[in-house]
Design an enzyme around this catalytic site. Structure first.
Site, short mmCIF file in Angstrom:
data_model
loop_
_atom_site.label_atom_id
_atom_site.label_comp_id
_atom_site.label_asym_id
_atom_site.label_seq_id
_atom_site.Cartn_x
_atom_site.Cartn_y
_atom_site.Cartn_z
CG ASN A 8 74.52 4.23 6.86
OD1 ASN A 8 73.64 4.02 6.03
ND2 ASN A 8 75.42 3.31 7.20
CD1 TRP A 9 69.22 8.14 7.73
CD2 TRP A 9 67.51 8.25 6.31
NE1 TRP A 9 68.76 9.44 7.73
CE2 TRP A 9 67.72 9.54 6.85
CE3 TRP A 9 66.48 8.08 5.37
CZ2 TRP A 9 66.93 10.65 6.51
CZ3 TRP A 9 65.71 9.18 5.03
CH2 TRP A 9 65.94 10.44 5.59
CE LYS A 10 74.17 1.24 9.91
NZ LYS A 10 74.81 0.39 10.91
CG HIS A 93 78.57 0.44 6.18
ND1 HIS A 93 78.22 -0.66 6.92
CD2 HIS A 93 78.43 1.50 6.99
CE1 HIS A 93 77.87 -0.25 8.14
NE2 HIS A 93 77.99 1.06 8.20
CD GLU A 165 80.86 3.49 10.12
OE1 GLU A 165 80.11 4.28 10.69
OE2 GLU A 165 80.44 2.59 9.37
CB SER A 214 77.60 2.96 19.18
OG SER A 214 77.45 1.64 18.73
N GLY A 235 74.59 5.89 12.42
CA GLY A 235 73.55 4.97 11.96
C GLY A 235 72.28 5.17 12.78
N GLY A 236 72.09 4.32 13.80
CA GLY A 236 70.87 4.29 14.60
C GLY A 236 70.35 5.66 15.03
P1 PGA Z 1 75.54 2.96 14.35
O1 PGA Z 1 75.94 2.71 12.80
O2 PGA Z 1 75.64 4.44 14.58
O3 PGA Z 1 74.12 2.45 14.46
O4 PGA Z 1 76.50 2.20 15.16
C1 PGA Z 1 77.03 3.37 12.24
C2 PGA Z 1 77.28 2.82 10.87
O5 PGA Z 1 77.23 1.59 10.71
O6 PGA Z 1 77.53 3.57 9.91
#
Ligand code: PGA
Length: 256
Positions: A8-10, A93, A165, A214, A235-236
């Site tokens: 998920n590149w947000k 999300h 999540e 995370s 995400g990150g």
């Molecule tokens: P994160 O994000 O891996 O940076 O914690 C996960 C997400 O929000 O989908």
């Protein structure tokens, strides 16, 4: 069941950066029949990336879509407008729920719209730190899960993915704030139990349940080894092509 590795590149990367990233990932990535790799770039990048991507290696997902198909909804983009570009769409999300004010009703309508338009929704559910502290985790998970799926017919149950999540474990580097495999197992068990109770054993078993919060190359193995965890929403760490690729390789090893 396949294992899903979803990035998920947000709200990161310009269109050019997204294309460069995809190019790098396509060069590295190996295809495995039992691993489904999905990336969710920003809406802006979906059109060019849909032309660039090799769908045998990587599938595309949107990060959101509106539930009405067309009309006077300034600034929104509907599931029917993105249907030819992506196979998946993340819905509900926690950043959309908690920063952008999306309700369970919005989420339910969006899940239905995504299925109606031939894509697979990745329905995100999870409790906040406050809700967890107050002992409300079970109620929140039940509400978000069952209301999110309430417009999904039993024939469509094989077209959905659930992602657990916990909001308190998203985007943290502090070990103390990360969810432990035991924390996660408890909620994944609850989700599988609720799905079985609602839809029956056979249909419930078709629904993949992912973990997100995370996830990194360093903890991916531990998370993927949790019984009932059918993949990861990242995400990150998904913003770094070599690390994302490492996680795909870890998934392959864990499932071997
Ligand atoms: P994160 O994000 O891996 O940076 O914690 C996960 C997400 O929000 O989908």
């Amino acid at each position: 069941m396949k294992t899903y590795i979803v990035g998920n590149w947000k709200m990161n990367f310009t269109v050019g950066e997204s294309s460069l990233y995809l190019h790098k990932l396509l060069q590295r990535i190996k295809t495995y029949r039992d691993i489904e790799v999905v990336v969710a770039p920003s809406l802006m990048a979906l059109q060019p990336l849909s032309l660039q991507v090799d769908r045998r290696k990587i599938k595309l997902s949107a990060q959101n879509a509106y539930f009405q198909d067309f009309g006077a909804y300034t600034g929104e983009v509907s599931a029917s407008q993105i249907r030819s570009l992506v196979d998946y769409c993340i819905i509900g999300h926690s950043e959309r729920r908690h920063i952008l004010g999306e309700t369970n009703k919005d989420v339910r309508q969006k899940v239905a719209a995504v299925i109606r338009n031939g894509m697979t929704p990745i329905l995100c559910i999870g409790e906040t730190a406050e809700e967890r502290k107050n002992g409300e985790t079970t109620d929140i998970i039940r509400d978000q899960l069952l209301s999110g799926l309430s417009e999904v017919s039993s024939e469509d149950l094989d077209k959905i993915i659930i992602a657990y999540e916990p909001v308190w474990a998203i985007s943290t580097t502090k070990a103390a704030k990360m969810a432990t495999p035991d924390d996660i197992k408890e909620v994944l068990d609850l989700i599988h139990k609720l799905l079985k109770k609602t839809y029956g054993e056979e249909d419930a078993e078709k629904i993949p349940v992912l973990y997100g919060g995370s996830v990194k190359a360093t903890n991916a193995e531990a998370y993927l080894s949790i019984p009932g965890c059918n993949g990861l929403l990242i995400g990150g760490a998904s913003l770094i092509a070599p690390e994302f690729n490492d996680i795909i390789e870890i998934a392959k090893q864990v499932r071997a």
